[in-house]
Design a protein around this motif. Structure first.
Motif, PDB file in Angstrom:
ATOM      1  N   GLY A 199       0.801  -1.213   0.000  1.00 41.60           N
ATOM      2  CA  GLY A 199       0.000   0.000   0.000  1.00 41.60           C
ATOM      3  C   GLY A 199       0.839   1.271   0.000  1.00 41.60           C
ATOM      4  O   GLY A 199       1.975   1.297   0.484  1.00 41.60           O
ATOM      5  N   ARG A 200       0.251   2.322  -0.564  1.00 32.97           N
ATOM      6  CA  ARG A 200       0.863   3.653  -0.545  1.00 32.97           C
ATOM      7  C   ARG A 200      -0.243   4.687  -0.595  1.00 32.97           C
ATOM      8  O   ARG A 200      -1.279   4.479  -1.230  1.00 32.97           O
ATOM      9  CB  ARG A 200       1.849   3.834  -1.689  1.00 32.97           C
ATOM     10  N   ASP A 201      -0.022   5.778   0.110  1.00 36.16           N
ATOM     11  CA  ASP A 201      -0.995   6.873   0.102  1.00 36.16           C
ATOM     12  C   ASP A 201      -0.922   7.614  -1.221  1.00 36.16           C
ATOM     13  O   ASP A 201       0.155   7.813  -1.776  1.00 36.16           O
ATOM     14  CB  ASP A 201      -0.728   7.848   1.247  1.00 36.16           C
ATOM     15  N   THR A 202      -2.078   8.035  -1.716  1.00 28.03           N
ATOM     16  CA  THR A 202      -2.127   8.877  -2.911  1.00 28.03           C
ATOM     17  C   THR A 202      -2.754  10.230  -2.582  1.00 28.03           C
ATOM     18  O   THR A 202      -2.932  11.053  -3.467  1.00 28.03           O
ATOM     19  CB  THR A 202      -2.910   8.177  -4.047  1.00 28.03           C
ATOM     20  N   ALA A 203      -3.096  10.424  -1.312  1.00 29.40           N
ATOM     21  CA  ALA A 203      -3.662  11.687  -0.830  1.00 29.40           C
ATOM     22  C   ALA A 203      -2.977  12.018   0.492  1.00 29.40           C
ATOM     23  O   ALA A 203      -2.428  11.131   1.156  1.00 29.40           O
ATOM     24  CB  ALA A 203      -5.170  11.553  -0.629  1.00 29.40           C
ATOM     25  N   PRO A 224      -9.699  14.425   5.341  1.00 28.48           N
ATOM     26  CA  PRO A 224     -10.774  13.967   6.234  1.00 28.48           C
ATOM     27  C   PRO A 224     -11.530  12.748   5.716  1.00 28.48           C
ATOM     28  O   PRO A 224     -12.183  12.047   6.496  1.00 28.48           O
ATOM     29  CB  PRO A 224     -11.695  15.177   6.348  1.00 28.48           C
ATOM     30  N   ARG A 225     -11.414  12.442   4.445  1.00 32.50           N
ATOM     31  CA  ARG A 225     -12.114  11.277   3.898  1.00 32.50           C
ATOM     32  C   ARG A 225     -11.574   9.968   4.477  1.00 32.50           C
ATOM     33  O   ARG A 225     -12.296   8.979   4.543  1.00 32.50           O
ATOM     34  CB  ARG A 225     -12.030  11.262   2.374  1.00 32.50           C
ATOM     35  N   PHE A 226     -10.295   9.960   4.906  1.00 29.33           N
ATOM     36  CA  PHE A 226      -9.748   8.743   5.514  1.00 29.33           C
ATOM     37  C   PHE A 226     -10.616   8.287   6.683  1.00 29.33           C
ATOM     38  O   PHE A 226     -11.003   7.128   6.773  1.00 29.33           O
ATOM     39  CB  PHE A 226      -8.300   8.958   5.984  1.00 29.33           C
ATOM     40  N   ALA A 227     -10.900   9.211   7.599  1.00 27.85           N
ATOM     41  CA  ALA A 227     -11.689   8.864   8.789  1.00 27.85           C
ATOM     42  C   ALA A 227     -13.101   8.416   8.413  1.00 27.85           C
ATOM     43  O   ALA A 227     -13.655   7.498   9.028  1.00 27.85           O
ATOM     44  CB  ALA A 227     -11.743  10.051   9.745  1.00 27.85           C
ATOM     45  N   VAL A 244      -9.251   2.756  -1.897  1.00 20.48           N
ATOM     46  CA  VAL A 244      -8.705   2.776  -3.258  1.00 20.48           C
ATOM     47  C   VAL A 244      -9.712   3.433  -4.197  1.00 20.48           C
ATOM     48  O   VAL A 244      -9.363   4.306  -4.997  1.00 20.48           O
ATOM     49  CB  VAL A 244      -8.341   1.352  -3.730  1.00 20.48           C
ATOM     50  N   ALA A 245     -10.965   3.020  -4.082  1.00 17.27           N
ATOM     51  CA  ALA A 245     -12.019   3.579  -4.943  1.00 17.27           C
ATOM     52  C   ALA A 245     -12.136   5.094  -4.774  1.00 17.27           C
ATOM     53  O   ALA A 245     -12.444   5.800  -5.731  1.00 17.27           O
ATOM     54  CB  ALA A 245     -13.354   2.901  -4.652  1.00 17.27           C
ATOM     55  N   ALA A 246     -11.864   5.581  -3.565  1.00 10.08           N
ATOM     56  CA  ALA A 246     -11.937   7.024  -3.302  1.00 10.08           C
ATOM     57  C   ALA A 246     -10.680   7.759  -3.733  1.00 10.08           C
ATOM     58  O   ALA A 246     -10.618   8.988  -3.645  1.00 10.08           O
ATOM     59  CB  ALA A 246     -12.181   7.252  -1.808  1.00 10.08           C
ATOM     60  N   GLY A 247      -9.676   7.031  -4.191  1.00  8.51           N
ATOM     61  CA  GLY A 247      -8.441   7.668  -4.653  1.00  8.51           C
ATOM     62  C   GLY A 247      -7.504   8.101  -3.531  1.00  8.51           C
ATOM     63  O   GLY A 247      -6.610   8.908  -3.758  1.00  8.51           O
ATOM     64  N   LEU A 248      -7.687   7.545  -2.337  1.00  7.20           N
ATOM     65  CA  LEU A 248      -6.858   7.929  -1.196  1.00  7.20           C
ATOM     66  C   LEU A 248      -5.604   7.078  -1.057  1.00  7.20           C
ATOM     67  O   LEU A 248      -4.586   7.543  -0.539  1.00  7.20           O
ATOM     68  CB  LEU A 248      -7.669   7.863   0.093  1.00  7.20           C
ATOM     69  N   ILE A 249      -5.691   5.826  -1.465  1.00 10.40           N
ATOM     70  CA  ILE A 249      -4.548   4.920  -1.428  1.00 10.40           C
ATOM     71  C   ILE A 249      -4.536   4.085  -2.700  1.00 10.40           C
ATOM     72  O   ILE A 249      -5.530   4.048  -3.436  1.00 10.40           O
ATOM     73  CB  ILE A 249      -4.568   3.970  -0.201  1.00 10.40           C
TER      74      ILE A 249
END
Length: 101
Positions: free
Chosen positions: A7-11, A16-19, A72-77
């Motif tokens: 895994g890797r962060d993309t954001a 706040p979307r993570f939480a 992933v779908a949200a583009g966060l990771i």
């Protein structure tokens, strides 16, 4: 096929979307674990990114599994996928000691 998903962060980590999405991520990971698709799940010791051990047909199937994760779908990771194969070294070593065995 065994696949290692790194895994890797993309954001940014403070997005706040993570939480908001983490509970759905945990539920989806649990579903995949119960389905015997995720075989292992870890966090890296050097940073807060996931490492998944997957059992899938091929890399395309691994990508489908990863893309089904809400973060992933949200583009966060995202995950880098590495196909694994059995280590053949022991057979080579022991063939020299006991030919034909």
């Amino acid at each position: 096929m065994k696949v290692l998903a790194l895994g890797r962060d993309t954001a940014p980590a403070d997005d706040p979307r993570f939480a908001e999405i983490r509970p759905a991520e945990a539920r989806r990971a649990w579903e995949l674990y119960q389905a015997d698709v995720i075989r292992e799940i870890y966090f890296r010791a050097d940073r807060a990114n996931g490492v998944l051990g997957l059992e899938v047909l091929d890399l395309a199937a691994a990508r489908e599994v990863i893309d089904s994760l809400p973060l992933v779908a949200a583009g966060l990771i995202d995950f880098d996928l590495v196909a694994l194969k059995p280590y053949p070294g022991f057979a080579r070593l022991f063939a020299e000691v006991a030919p034909g065995v």
